[in-house]
Scaffold this active site. Sequence first.
Site, PDB file in Angstrom:
ATOM      1  N   ASN A  91      34.563  20.302   0.538  1.00  0.00           N
ATOM      2  CA  ASN A  91      34.762  18.959  -0.038  1.00  0.00           C
ATOM      3  C   ASN A  91      33.468  18.145  -0.113  1.00  0.00           C
ATOM      4  O   ASN A  91      33.304  17.340  -1.024  1.00  0.00           O
ATOM      5  CB  ASN A  91      35.792  18.212   0.814  1.00  0.00           C
ATOM      6  N   TYR A 156      25.491  15.836 -11.665  1.00  0.00           N
ATOM      7  CA  TYR A 156      26.787  15.911 -10.981  1.00  0.00           C
ATOM      8  C   TYR A 156      27.740  16.824 -11.756  1.00  0.00           C
ATOM      9  O   TYR A 156      28.372  17.717 -11.182  1.00  0.00           O
ATOM     10  CB  TYR A 156      27.365  14.496 -10.850  1.00  0.00           C
ATOM     11  N   ALA A 157      27.826  16.597 -13.085  1.00  0.00           N
ATOM     12  CA  ALA A 157      28.720  17.425 -13.903  1.00  0.00           C
ATOM     13  C   ALA A 157      28.292  18.892 -13.842  1.00  0.00           C
ATOM     14  O   ALA A 157      29.135  19.795 -13.737  1.00  0.00           O
ATOM     15  CB  ALA A 157      28.720  16.924 -15.347  1.00  0.00           C
ATOM     16  N   ALA A 158      26.971  19.135 -13.879  1.00  0.00           N
ATOM     17  CA  ALA A 158      26.485  20.523 -13.815  1.00  0.00           C
ATOM     18  C   ALA A 158      26.840  21.145 -12.470  1.00  0.00           C
ATOM     19  O   ALA A 158      27.273  22.309 -12.397  1.00  0.00           O
ATOM     20  CB  ALA A 158      24.975  20.552 -14.040  1.00  0.00           C
ATOM     21  N   ILE A 189      39.019   8.533  -7.847  1.00  0.00           N
ATOM     22  CA  ILE A 189      39.720   8.357  -6.572  1.00  0.00           C
ATOM     23  C   ILE A 189      39.014   7.232  -5.811  1.00  0.00           C
ATOM     24  O   ILE A 189      37.771   7.190  -5.763  1.00  0.00           O
ATOM     25  CB  ILE A 189      39.665   9.667  -5.743  1.00  0.00           C
TER      26      ILE A 189
HETATM   27  N1  LIG Z   1      35.895   9.799  -5.362  1.00  0.00           N
HETATM   28  C1  LIG Z   1      36.055  10.343  -6.548  1.00  0.00           C
HETATM   29  O1  LIG Z   1      36.461   9.683  -7.522  1.00  0.00           O
HETATM   30  C2  LIG Z   1      35.769  11.813  -6.760  1.00  0.00           C
HETATM   31  C3  LIG Z   1      36.086  12.354  -8.020  1.00  0.00           C
HETATM   32  C4  LIG Z   1      35.842  13.686  -8.248  1.00  0.00           C
HETATM   33  C5  LIG Z   1      35.316  14.482  -7.247  1.00  0.00           C
HETATM   34  N2  LIG Z   1      35.011  13.947  -6.046  1.00  0.00           N
HETATM   35  C6  LIG Z   1      34.439  14.843  -5.046  1.00  0.00           C
HETATM   36  O2  LIG Z   1      35.209  14.805  -3.857  1.00  0.00           O
HETATM   37  C7  LIG Z   1      34.368  15.028  -2.726  1.00  0.00           C
HETATM   38  C8  LIG Z   1      34.540  13.882  -1.738  1.00  0.00           C
HETATM   39  O3  LIG Z   1      34.232  12.666  -2.413  1.00  0.00           O
HETATM   40  P1  LIG Z   1      34.488  11.224  -1.773  1.00  0.00           P
HETATM   41  O4  LIG Z   1      34.761  10.317  -2.899  1.00  0.00           O
HETATM   42  O5  LIG Z   1      35.426  11.323  -0.628  1.00  0.00           O
HETATM   43  O6  LIG Z   1      32.994  10.907  -1.272  1.00  0.00           O
HETATM   44  P2  LIG Z   1      32.452  10.023  -0.078  1.00  0.00           P
HETATM   45  O7  LIG Z   1      33.438   9.008   0.351  1.00  0.00           O
HETATM   46  O8  LIG Z   1      31.105   9.595  -0.543  1.00  0.00           O
HETATM   47  O9  LIG Z   1      32.304  11.108   1.118  1.00  0.00           O
HETATM   48  C9  LIG Z   1      31.407  12.182   0.951  1.00  0.00           C
HETATM   49  C10 LIG Z   1      31.503  13.125   2.147  1.00  0.00           C
HETATM   50  O10 LIG Z   1      30.537  14.178   1.931  1.00  0.00           O
HETATM   51  C11 LIG Z   1      29.588  14.189   3.004  1.00  0.00           C
HETATM   52  N3  LIG Z   1      28.250  14.441   2.467  1.00  0.00           N
HETATM   53  C12 LIG Z   1      27.560  13.704   1.574  1.00  0.00           C
HETATM   54  N4  LIG Z   1      26.351  14.238   1.347  1.00  0.00           N
HETATM   55  C13 LIG Z   1      26.271  15.355   2.122  1.00  0.00           C
HETATM   56  C14 LIG Z   1      25.273  16.340   2.343  1.00  0.00           C
HETATM   57  N5  LIG Z   1      24.070  16.293   1.744  1.00  0.00           N
HETATM   58  N6  LIG Z   1      25.545  17.330   3.207  1.00  0.00           N
HETATM   59  C15 LIG Z   1      26.744  17.396   3.837  1.00  0.00           C
HETATM   60  N7  LIG Z   1      27.720  16.492   3.696  1.00  0.00           N
HETATM   61  C16 LIG Z   1      27.499  15.487   2.837  1.00  0.00           C
HETATM   62  C17 LIG Z   1      29.666  12.803   3.638  1.00  0.00           C
HETATM   63  O11 LIG Z   1      29.292  12.892   5.000  1.00  0.00           O
HETATM   64  P3  LIG Z   1      28.723  11.590   5.786  1.00  0.00           P
HETATM   65  O12 LIG Z   1      29.855  10.598   5.862  1.00  0.00           O
HETATM   66  O13 LIG Z   1      28.348  12.107   7.129  1.00  0.00           O
HETATM   67  O14 LIG Z   1      27.576  11.099   4.959  1.00  0.00           O
HETATM   68  C18 LIG Z   1      31.143  12.458   3.461  1.00  0.00           C
HETATM   69  O15 LIG Z   1      31.919  13.031   4.496  1.00  0.00           O
HETATM   70  C19 LIG Z   1      32.937  15.138  -3.266  1.00  0.00           C
HETATM   71  O16 LIG Z   1      32.605  16.491  -3.435  1.00  0.00           O
HETATM   72  C20 LIG Z   1      33.033  14.457  -4.622  1.00  0.00           C
HETATM   73  O17 LIG Z   1      32.065  14.932  -5.529  1.00  0.00           O
HETATM   74  C21 LIG Z   1      35.219  12.614  -5.769  1.00  0.00           C
END
Ligand SMILES: NC(=O)c1ccc[n+]([C@@H]2O[C@H](COP(=O)([O-])OP(=O)(O)OC[C@H]3O[C@@H](n4cnc5c(N)ncnc54)[C@H](OP(=O)(O)O)[C@@H]3O)[C@@H](O)[C@H]2O)c1
Length: 246
Positions: A91, A156-158, A189
């Site tokens: 994730n 990001y998209a890539a 989200i």
């Molecule tokens: N929110 C959306 O609308 C959305 C839509 C599509 C896809 N996604 C995907 O869903 C996933 C979770 O997103 P989210 O919205 O929950 O994001 P978020 O609230 O920003 O949380 C990101 C999580 O990833 C960890 N993280 C960030 N950079 C990292 C790195 N370099 N190495 C290891 N861990 C890292 C963070 O850890 P720390 O807290 O310790 O920094 C945190 O636990 C992501 O892959 C994101 O691309 C999100």
Amino acid sequence: MSTPKTVVVTGATRGIGRAIADRLAHAGWRVIGTYCRDHGEVDRNRPHAGNVDAVPAIGFVRMDLRSDRSVDAAADAIAAHTGRLDAIVNNAGTTDDGAFLSMETGRIAALLEANLFGTIRLTWALLPLFRAGSDASIVNIASLAGVVGKEGQVSYAASKGGLIGFTKLLARKTSRTGVRANAVAPGFIATEMTERLDDGMVRHIVHGTSLHRIGDPGDVADAVTFLLAARYVNGTTIKVDGGFKR
Ligand SMILES: NC(=O)c1ccc[n+]([C@@H]2O[C@H](COP(=O)([O-])OP(=O)(O)OC[C@H]3O[C@@H](n4cnc5c(N)ncnc54)[C@H](OP(=O)(O)O)[C@@H]3O)[C@@H](O)[C@H]2O)c1
């Protein structure tokens, strides 16, 4: 009593990863979460909200997906901690938005390093922990941006499109040993990642979404829970976008 299944959930500190980790812990899984920034001891080893006695704390391992050394160290720590795994939910991820033509290649490479290469490296390192013949599963959290593209999100998209391709490859390779691989592609989200969207953008998203709302992290946890249990689903990507129309 049967032995609880063990799952690694990367990026389990907040947002979608936290919702997935909490949901699986409530369902009886042993959860090993990863974090990247220092959140402090209490938050890292938080007791489970609501029912501290019945649900064990979620254990945490530090991992920065941008560093090979950190990913390898995390995989070693997970192996030492558990010995065997039943699932991985990849994730953790980040974003770096900007106009395509002004985006430096170094910035693009850095994001691919975290979201794609780091995730692939961790997955390969953890694969030996799956037992042959077991019903094991990998779920990669991609993004709608990786399915349909998104303005201003070239790297990001890539990275997320690459993750979907990687999922398909995994599904072919690892299913020989009983390990399924699928992806979830969330739309918008409500998490820290999306909280900087301005009101106009939020209105645009809600207007374009058949269900007329932004998703919440639990909506993604629903799809992950389904994929972990769905024993005849392999190599697919489920969009969790409320029916977003482009
Ligand atoms: N929110 C959306 O609308 C959305 C839509 C599509 C896809 N996604 C995907 O869903 C996933 C979770 O997103 P989210 O919205 O929950 O994001 P978020 O609230 O920003 O949380 C990101 C999580 O990833 C960890 N993280 C960030 N950079 C990292 C790195 N370099 N190495 C290891 N861990 C890292 C963070 O850890 P720390 O807290 O310790 O920094 C945190 O636990 C992501 O892959 C994101 O691309 C999100």
